[in-house]
Design an enzyme around this catalytic site. Structure first.
Site, PDB file in Angstrom:
ATOM      1  N   LYS A 118       0.836  -1.222   0.000  1.00  0.00           N
ATOM      2  CA  LYS A 118       0.000   0.000   0.000  1.00  0.00           C
ATOM      3  C   LYS A 118       0.859   1.255   0.000  1.00  0.00           C
ATOM      4  CE  LYS A 118      -1.987   1.589   4.066  1.00  0.00           C
ATOM      5  NZ  LYS A 118      -1.614   2.983   4.346  1.00  0.00           N
ATOM      6  N   ASN A 119       1.811   1.303   0.933  1.00  0.00           N
ATOM      7  CA  ASN A 119       2.545   2.556   1.113  1.00  0.00           C
ATOM      8  C   ASN A 119       3.589   2.799   0.030  1.00  0.00           C
ATOM      9  OD1 ASN A 119       0.922   3.058   3.257  1.00  0.00           O
ATOM     10  ND2 ASN A 119       2.440   2.548   4.826  1.00  0.00           N
ATOM     11  N   ARG A 174      -5.284  10.420   4.106  1.00  0.00           N
ATOM     12  CA  ARG A 174      -4.019  11.066   4.401  1.00  0.00           C
ATOM     13  C   ARG A 174      -3.089  11.066   3.171  1.00  0.00           C
ATOM     14  NH1 ARG A 174      -0.887  14.266   7.854  1.00  0.00           N
ATOM     15  NH2 ARG A 174       1.251  13.655   7.476  1.00  0.00           N
ATOM     16  N   CYS A 209      -5.708  12.281  11.778  1.00  0.00           N
ATOM     17  CA  CYS A 209      -6.473  11.043  11.682  1.00  0.00           C
ATOM     18  C   CYS A 209      -6.378  10.362  13.031  1.00  0.00           C
ATOM     19  CB  CYS A 209      -5.972  10.151  10.556  1.00  0.00           C
ATOM     20  SG  CYS A 209      -4.567   9.174  10.985  1.00  0.00           S
ATOM     21  N   ARG A 265      -0.606  13.946  13.000  1.00  0.00           N
ATOM     22  CA  ARG A 265      -0.180  13.856  11.606  1.00  0.00           C
ATOM     23  C   ARG A 265      -0.137  15.221  10.915  1.00  0.00           C
ATOM     24  NH1 ARG A 265      -1.985   8.195   9.088  1.00  0.00           N
ATOM     25  NH2 ARG A 265       0.012   8.425   8.097  1.00  0.00           N
ATOM     26  N   ASP A 270       3.619   0.458  12.389  1.00  0.00           N
ATOM     27  CA  ASP A 270       2.484  -0.229  11.761  1.00  0.00           C
ATOM     28  C   ASP A 270       2.362  -1.693  12.202  1.00  0.00           C
ATOM     29  OD1 ASP A 270       1.864   2.091  10.463  1.00  0.00           O
ATOM     30  OD2 ASP A 270       2.791   1.518   8.569  1.00  0.00           O
ATOM     31  N   ARG A 285      -8.697  -0.905   3.739  1.00  0.00           N
ATOM     32  CA  ARG A 285      -7.837   0.189   3.279  1.00  0.00           C
ATOM     33  C   ARG A 285      -6.438  -0.342   2.977  1.00  0.00           C
ATOM     34  NH1 ARG A 285      -6.750   4.222   7.295  1.00  0.00           N
ATOM     35  NH2 ARG A 285      -5.301   4.672   5.630  1.00  0.00           N
TER      36      ARG A 285
HETATM   37  N1  EPU Z   1       5.480  14.649  11.294  1.00  0.00           N
HETATM   38  C1  EPU Z   1       5.421  15.976  11.626  1.00  0.00           C
HETATM   39  N2  EPU Z   1       5.280  16.887  10.623  1.00  0.00           N
HETATM   40  C2  EPU Z   1       5.170  16.510   9.306  1.00  0.00           C
HETATM   41  C3  EPU Z   1       5.221  15.151   8.979  1.00  0.00           C
HETATM   42  C4  EPU Z   1       5.375  14.212   9.991  1.00  0.00           C
HETATM   43  O1  EPU Z   1       5.543  16.346  12.791  1.00  0.00           O
HETATM   44  O2  EPU Z   1       5.034  17.404   8.444  1.00  0.00           O
HETATM   45  C5  EPU Z   1       5.633  13.638  12.371  1.00  0.00           C
HETATM   46  C6  EPU Z   1       4.355  12.786  12.545  1.00  0.00           C
HETATM   47  O3  EPU Z   1       3.418  13.401  13.374  1.00  0.00           O
HETATM   48  C7  EPU Z   1       4.916  11.495  13.096  1.00  0.00           C
HETATM   49  C8  EPU Z   1       6.310  11.399  12.490  1.00  0.00           C
HETATM   50  O4  EPU Z   1       6.622  12.702  11.993  1.00  0.00           O
HETATM   51  O5  EPU Z   1       5.046  11.598  14.487  1.00  0.00           O
HETATM   52  C9  EPU Z   1       6.416  10.397  11.344  1.00  0.00           C
HETATM   53  O6  EPU Z   1       5.377  10.589  10.406  1.00  0.00           O
HETATM   54  P1  EPU Z   1       5.573  10.281   8.854  1.00  0.00           P
HETATM   55  O7  EPU Z   1       5.445  11.548   8.109  1.00  0.00           O
HETATM   56  O8  EPU Z   1       6.815   9.477   8.682  1.00  0.00           O
HETATM   57  O9  EPU Z   1       4.326   9.358   8.550  1.00  0.00           O
HETATM   58  P2  EPU Z   1       3.426   9.400   7.266  1.00  0.00           P
HETATM   59  O10 EPU Z   1       4.226   9.683   6.063  1.00  0.00           O
HETATM   60  O11 EPU Z   1       2.235  10.234   7.524  1.00  0.00           O
HETATM   61  C10 EPU Z   1       3.763   6.880   6.650  1.00  0.00           C
HETATM   62  C11 EPU Z   1       2.860   5.715   6.368  1.00  0.00           C
HETATM   63  C12 EPU Z   1       2.227   5.259   7.673  1.00  0.00           C
HETATM   64  C13 EPU Z   1       3.335   4.867   8.633  1.00  0.00           C
HETATM   65  C14 EPU Z   1       4.305   6.050   8.834  1.00  0.00           C
HETATM   66  C15 EPU Z   1       5.496   5.709   9.705  1.00  0.00           C
HETATM   67  C16 EPU Z   1       2.132   6.065   4.113  1.00  0.00           C
HETATM   68  C17 EPU Z   1       1.018   6.368   3.169  1.00  0.00           C
HETATM   69  N3  EPU Z   1       1.844   6.093   5.419  1.00  0.00           N
HETATM   70  O12 EPU Z   1       2.931   7.895   7.197  1.00  0.00           O
HETATM   71  O13 EPU Z   1       1.438   4.124   7.371  1.00  0.00           O
HETATM   72  O14 EPU Z   1       2.786   4.497   9.870  1.00  0.00           O
HETATM   73  O15 EPU Z   1       4.793   6.500   7.545  1.00  0.00           O
HETATM   74  O16 EPU Z   1       6.202   4.654   9.160  1.00  0.00           O
HETATM   75  O17 EPU Z   1       3.230   5.769   3.676  1.00  0.00           O
HETATM   76  C18 EPU Z   1      -0.347   2.621   7.616  1.00  0.00           C
HETATM   77  O18 EPU Z   1       0.037   2.063   6.591  1.00  0.00           O
HETATM   78  O19 EPU Z   1      -1.240   2.136   8.353  1.00  0.00           O
HETATM   79  C19 EPU Z   1       0.252   3.896   7.995  1.00  0.00           C
HETATM   80  C20 EPU Z   1      -0.293   4.698   8.897  1.00  0.00           C
END
Ligand code: EPU
Length: 417
Positions: free
Chosen positions: A22-23, A92, A116, A121, A305, A398
């Site tokens: 997915k990711n 997201r 979310c 996030r 995850d 999802r």
């Molecule tokens: N963060 C910030 N500011 C930002 C972006 C992130 O403070 O602008 C913080 C977040 O709040 C969090 C940390 O940085 O505490 C890491 O967040 P990250 O941005 O790495 O997560 P993401 O890109 O929103 C992806 C995956 C998630 C997975 C996380 C961590 C996708 C589509 N989603 O989310 O997957 O948990 O990386 O590995 O790639 C899932 O598949 O169920 C899922 C939630």
């Protein structure tokens, strides 16, 4: 059909093929916009997040056709970066369209990106990086609007290793003028997959998988055929399901190189595993051993995850485990649900819980609240005595193509009801 009924007590046994990631698929689908061409994404998972991303892409002129072995996407007709209301809300991953559409058409407008249930996030890193590249970003009521007459490469230091922000900046950088240096980048395998796909399309990227990614902008990209890699989180979910039930399973195509920490935890729980190019053989222990302490972290550390799945295995382990969640603040929403099944879990503080393993959970009615926690409740049902009804399981689709089919293939008694 928004519930899953599980009759527990059967160790998983047999082989299951791991679906596409997915990711990896979601940012690559957004990236296909940058090619303004036809792409074929082999092994693209048939999950609701992908269906929603297709709807968003179609709303701005993309064509999408499912073939037997993957998804055909044609972005040659994309005419606008304005995503109509009702498409991007609640998903997201629509955030990837910020970088991709700025690069492809120089403007984006969409509604509803934000928090979310698993945590706050924020998108401040995304906004900071894109602004540094020359984008102007503003908010009007619920809509975010971004424009860039020309994106220019620059050095960007991310305040923390965010997967999505790293991907968004790569998406914006591939067609930008000059060189972009992303420092403090995240190193997750899905970022490597995105960069590999973009490189096949003609992008110039080095350093993917490290904390410093360098992108040299090119004038145009072409469409390609690309195989979406297998999903390490789905593989990890079934890995912990095997351990929790004392089963014996072959995870076909499981990307074992990306599961170093989960496999180390599996070993500490008493599982025996064997990795080969075709996947992972896993033999669960008669009863899992408690691992002491488990802390989530950015790749290559233990993935957030898989935290809920490991939590479930810890509920039936011999001894005490402390789990510390370091990425998302609301990942313990599953805990009150697990208590309904008899799990002995104590809250330590906002990011930690202590689990005292018990011999067997007892079936009950529980409620899924998000994707990974919901899947973990199904796992809990597998190792519970009697029947467990997991409600609101639409969340699971999802990210899991067909968790009931996969678990049934492994001998579990599960059904959508
Ligand atoms: N963060 C910030 N500011 C930002 C972006 C992130 O403070 O602008 C913080 C977040 O709040 C969090 C940390 O940085 O505490 C890491 O967040 P990250 O941005 O790495 O997560 P993401 O890109 O929103 C992806 C995956 C998630 C997975 C996380 C961590 C996708 C589509 N989603 O989310 O997957 O948990 O990386 O590995 O790639 C899932 O598949 O169920 C899922 C939630």
């Amino acid at each position: 059909m928004d519930s899953i009924l599980v009759n527990g007590g059967t160790p998983l046994c047999g082989a299951v093929k791991i679906q596409g990631s997915k990711n990896a698929a979601l940012p690559i689908m957004a990236a296909s916009l940058l090619t303004k061409d036809c792409n074929f994404l082999e092994n693209c998972p048939r999950i609701t997040d992908v269906y929603r991303m297709i709807e968003i892409l179609e709303s701005i002129g993309c064509k999408a056709i499912w073939k037997e072995d993957g998804l055909y996407l044609d972005s040659s007709g994309v005419y606008s970066g304005a995503i109509p209301d009702g498409y991007s809300e609640g998903m997201r991953s629509s955030i990837f369209l910020l970088g991709a559409l700025l690069g492809a058409v120089g403007e984006v407008s969409m509604s509803g990106i934000g928090g979310c249930v698993i945590g706050n996030r924020k998108i401040d890193y995304h906004v900071m990086g894109l602004t540094r590249m020359g984008a102007t970003i503003s908010y009007q009521e619920d809509r975010i609007q971004a424009t860039a007459a020309m994106l220019c490469g620059t050095a960007i230091q991310l305040p923390g290793p965010s997967v999505g922000a790293t991907e968004n900046l790569v998406l914006a950088a591939v067609l930008a003028k000059g060189e972009t240096l992303i420092q403090g980048a995240a190193a997750e395998p899905e970022i490597v997959a995105l960069c590999q796909y973009l490189s096949r399309c003609g992008a110039r990227i080095t350093g993917a998988g490290s904390d410093c990614i360098r992108v040299e902008g090119v004038k145009a990209l072409r469409g390609v055929r690309y195989t979406i890699p297998p999903d390490r989180i789905v593989a990890g979910t079934y890995l912990f399901a095997t351990i929790a039930t004392g089963g014996n399973v072959f995870l076909q195509k499981a990307p074992w190189r990306e599961l170093y920490e989960p496999l180390a935890v599996a070993e500490r729980m008493g599982a025996v595993w064997n990795c080969c190019e075709e996947g992972i053989y896993i033999q669960g222990p008669e009863r899992p051993k408690a691992v002491g302490e488990l802390i989530t972290g950015v790749y290559p550390r233990f993935p957030t995850d898989l935290q809920s799945a490991a939590l479930v295995a810890s509920c039936v382990a011999t001894g005490q485990t402390i789990i510390r969640e370091k990425i998302f603040e609301n990942r313990f929403r599953i805990v009150p649900q697990l208590r309904k099944l008899g799990a002995n879990i104590r809250d330590i503080d906002e990011e930690s819980v202590e689990i005292q393993g018990i011999e067997q959970l007892q079936g009950a009615e529980v409620e899924a609240m998000e994707l990974r926690g919901g899947a973990a409740l199904v796992l809990a049902g597998l190792c519970a005595k009697g029947s467990t009804l997991v409600q609101h399981t639409a969340f699971l689709y999802r990210g899991y193509e067909n968790i009931c089919r996969d678990l049934r293939d492994l001998g579990a008694r599960v059904a959508s009801v």
